[in-house]
Write a protein that holds these residues in place. Structure first.
Motif, PDB file in Angstrom:
ATOM      1  N   ARG A   8       0.842  -1.209   0.000  1.00 30.71           N
ATOM      2  CA  ARG A   8       0.000   0.000   0.000  1.00 30.71           C
ATOM      3  C   ARG A   8       0.871   1.251   0.000  1.00 30.71           C
ATOM      4  O   ARG A   8       2.030   1.268   0.451  1.00 30.71           O
ATOM      5  N   ALA A  10       0.248   5.095   1.505  1.00 26.48           N
ATOM      6  CA  ALA A  10      -0.708   5.659   2.465  1.00 26.48           C
ATOM      7  C   ALA A  10      -0.427   7.142   2.717  1.00 26.48           C
ATOM      8  O   ALA A  10       0.022   7.527   3.796  1.00 26.48           O
ATOM      9  N   PRO A  11      -0.673   7.988   1.719  1.00 30.29           N
ATOM     10  CA  PRO A  11      -0.339   9.406   1.886  1.00 30.29           C
ATOM     11  C   PRO A  11      -1.290  10.138   2.834  1.00 30.29           C
ATOM     12  O   PRO A  11      -2.479   9.827   2.879  1.00 30.29           O
ATOM     13  N   SER A  12      -0.737  11.084   3.572  1.00 30.05           N
ATOM     14  CA  SER A  12      -1.566  12.031   4.323  1.00 30.05           C
ATOM     15  C   SER A  12      -1.830  13.196   3.370  1.00 30.05           C
ATOM     16  O   SER A  12      -0.877  13.843   2.934  1.00 30.05           O
ATOM     17  N   GLU A  44      -4.724   8.828   4.249  1.00 28.63           N
ATOM     18  CA  GLU A  44      -4.619   8.930   5.706  1.00 28.63           C
ATOM     19  C   GLU A  44      -4.985  10.348   6.148  1.00 28.63           C
ATOM     20  O   GLU A  44      -4.122  11.164   6.474  1.00 28.63           O
ATOM     21  N   TYR A 183      -2.258   8.738  14.213  1.00 30.29           N
ATOM     22  CA  TYR A 183      -1.690   7.939  13.121  1.00 30.29           C
ATOM     23  C   TYR A 183      -1.337   6.521  13.563  1.00 30.29           C
ATOM     24  O   TYR A 183      -1.639   5.545  12.867  1.00 30.29           O
ATOM     25  N   VAL A 187      -3.031   3.460  11.536  1.00 34.17           N
ATOM     26  CA  VAL A 187      -2.210   2.736  10.554  1.00 34.17           C
ATOM     27  C   VAL A 187      -2.150   1.241  10.890  1.00 34.17           C
ATOM     28  O   VAL A 187      -2.215   0.387  10.001  1.00 34.17           O
ATOM     29  N   ARG A 201       7.690   2.407   2.867  1.00 41.19           N
ATOM     30  CA  ARG A 201       7.427   3.827   3.097  1.00 41.19           C
ATOM     31  C   ARG A 201       8.738   4.527   3.395  1.00 41.19           C
ATOM     32  O   ARG A 201       9.783   3.893   3.525  1.00 41.19           O
ATOM     33  N   LEU A 205       9.716   7.489   8.665  1.00 43.06           N
ATOM     34  CA  LEU A 205       8.714   6.805   9.480  1.00 43.06           C
ATOM     35  C   LEU A 205       9.283   5.582  10.198  1.00 43.06           C
ATOM     36  O   LEU A 205       8.583   4.931  10.973  1.00 43.06           O
TER      37      LEU A 205
HETATM   38  N1  GLU Z   1       0.410   8.793   6.172  1.00 44.67           N
HETATM   39  C1  GLU Z   1       1.808   8.745   6.453  1.00 44.67           C
HETATM   40  C2  GLU Z   1       2.522   9.880   5.768  1.00 44.67           C
HETATM   41  O1  GLU Z   1       2.063  10.351   4.742  1.00 44.67           O
HETATM   42  C3  GLU Z   1       2.456   7.466   5.996  1.00 44.67           C
HETATM   43  C4  GLU Z   1       1.958   6.304   6.725  1.00 44.67           C
HETATM   44  C5  GLU Z   1       2.641   4.989   6.427  1.00 44.67           C
HETATM   45  O2  GLU Z   1       3.069   4.744   5.288  1.00 44.67           O
HETATM   46  O3  GLU Z   1       2.696   4.206   7.362  1.00 44.67           O
HETATM   47  O4  GLU Z   1       3.552  10.309   6.254  1.00 44.67           O
END
Ligand code: GLU
Length: 288
Positions: A8, A10-12, A44, A183, A187, A201, A205
């Motif tokens: 996946r 998962a952009p904010s 996200e 978050y 997540v 990612r 992170l």
């Molecule tokens: N939503 C997070 C972000 O854009 C990333 C989350 C993830 O990949 O675990 O920084």
């Protein structure tokens, strides 16, 4: 889950994609394709006040412009609060999460000297074993890190990693004082609910992973594998981020954008169209 690859991005949606976020998107897509797996996009947007209207659609159209199309319709975290509420309730009932009445000022006063730029380590004032809320109303909800010990995990790129969760991070927030889901909880719940096998990612992170592994353990969820990709640094040497004003991706030339993102992943592409460039990148990624 064994053997079934599901990845996946998962952009904010706090703004459009920039060069750094395309690297993470591309890496997660490539890893899924190289494993013959499927790839999802999850928006996200739990921190709704920081998500301008339309940024989600803009991100999806930016991904489409470079040929990164999810294998199922995207999901939005802002519509999944019931899942997060159920997980929090489970943790509270198991004595693994608790309500916290402390304001930022209370925490700073009780915590004493702390690293200047780090987040404050919660001193545990409202821990149930220390008397809990003592009649004060709960503002936020925190995960109990007591007993977490040294969380060890293997990153596919960074190798063996470890963090002493209770002393280095402390009891972290699951639901914020303003009522928004954190978050860390969202997540973990979503990766498990969607059956994600591999999280790919940005490296910024990586140090969130022990918190997520701990929550997986507390909730009885299978941990995915992790791969953290290199960060793209701006000319000032700082990581590109929406917060420091990184420019939105220039997609007038999708091939150039793909080449540049692939270059940050150590892949040199020669193909002449975006579709061919993606195919070339998948085969290079397989050989990495
Ligand atoms: N939503 C997070 C972000 O854009 C990333 C989350 C993830 O990949 O675990 O920084």
């Amino acid at each position: 889950m064994a053997g079934r690859y599901l990845g996946r991005f998962a952009p904010s949606p706090t703004g459009p994609l920039h060069a750094g976020s395309l690297v993470a998107a591309l890496a997660s897509w490539l890893d899924a394709r190289a494993h013959g797996g499927r790839w999802l996009v999850r928006i996200e947007d739990v921190d709704t006040p920081r998500c301008p209207p339309g940024a989600d659609q803009l991100i999806l159209s930016q991904l489409a412009a470079v040929g990164l199309l999810p294998d199922a319709p995207p999901v939005w975290q802002s519509q999944r609060g019931a899942l997060y509420a159920a997980a929090l309730q489970h943790l509270v009932e198991a004595g693994r999460a608790y309500g916290c009445a402390c304001s930022r000022r209370d925490i700073a006063a009780a915590a004493g000297p702390q690293p200047r730029h780090g987040e404050l380590i919660y001193p545990g004032t409202c821990r149930p074993a220390r008397g809990g809320l003592q009649g004060r109303p709960a503002r936020a909800w925190r995960a109990l890190t007591e007993g977490a010990g040294r969380i060890e995990w293997q990153d596919r790129r960074l190798g063996a990693q470890a963090q002493a969760l209770e002393t280095e991070v402390g009891d972290f927030v699951l639901k914020r004082a303003d009522g928004l889901w954190a978050y860390q909880l969202a997540v973990v719940v979503d990766d498990a609910e969607q059956g994600i096998s591999d999280v790919v990612r940005g490296e910024d992170l990586a140090d969130n992973t022990p918190r997520q592994r701990w929550l997986q353990q507390l909730l009885g969820l299978p941990p995915p594998r992790y791969l953290h990709t290199p960060l793209v640094l701006g000319t000032n040497g700082e990581k590109l981020s929406k917060q420091n004003g990184a420019a939105a991706l220039d997609l007038s030339d999708p091939l150039a954008a793909l080449r540049e993102a692939a270059g940050h992943l150590g892949l040199r592409l020669h193909a002449g169209t975006p579709a061919d460039a993606l195919a070339e990148a998948v085969s290079l990624w397989r050989d990495l």
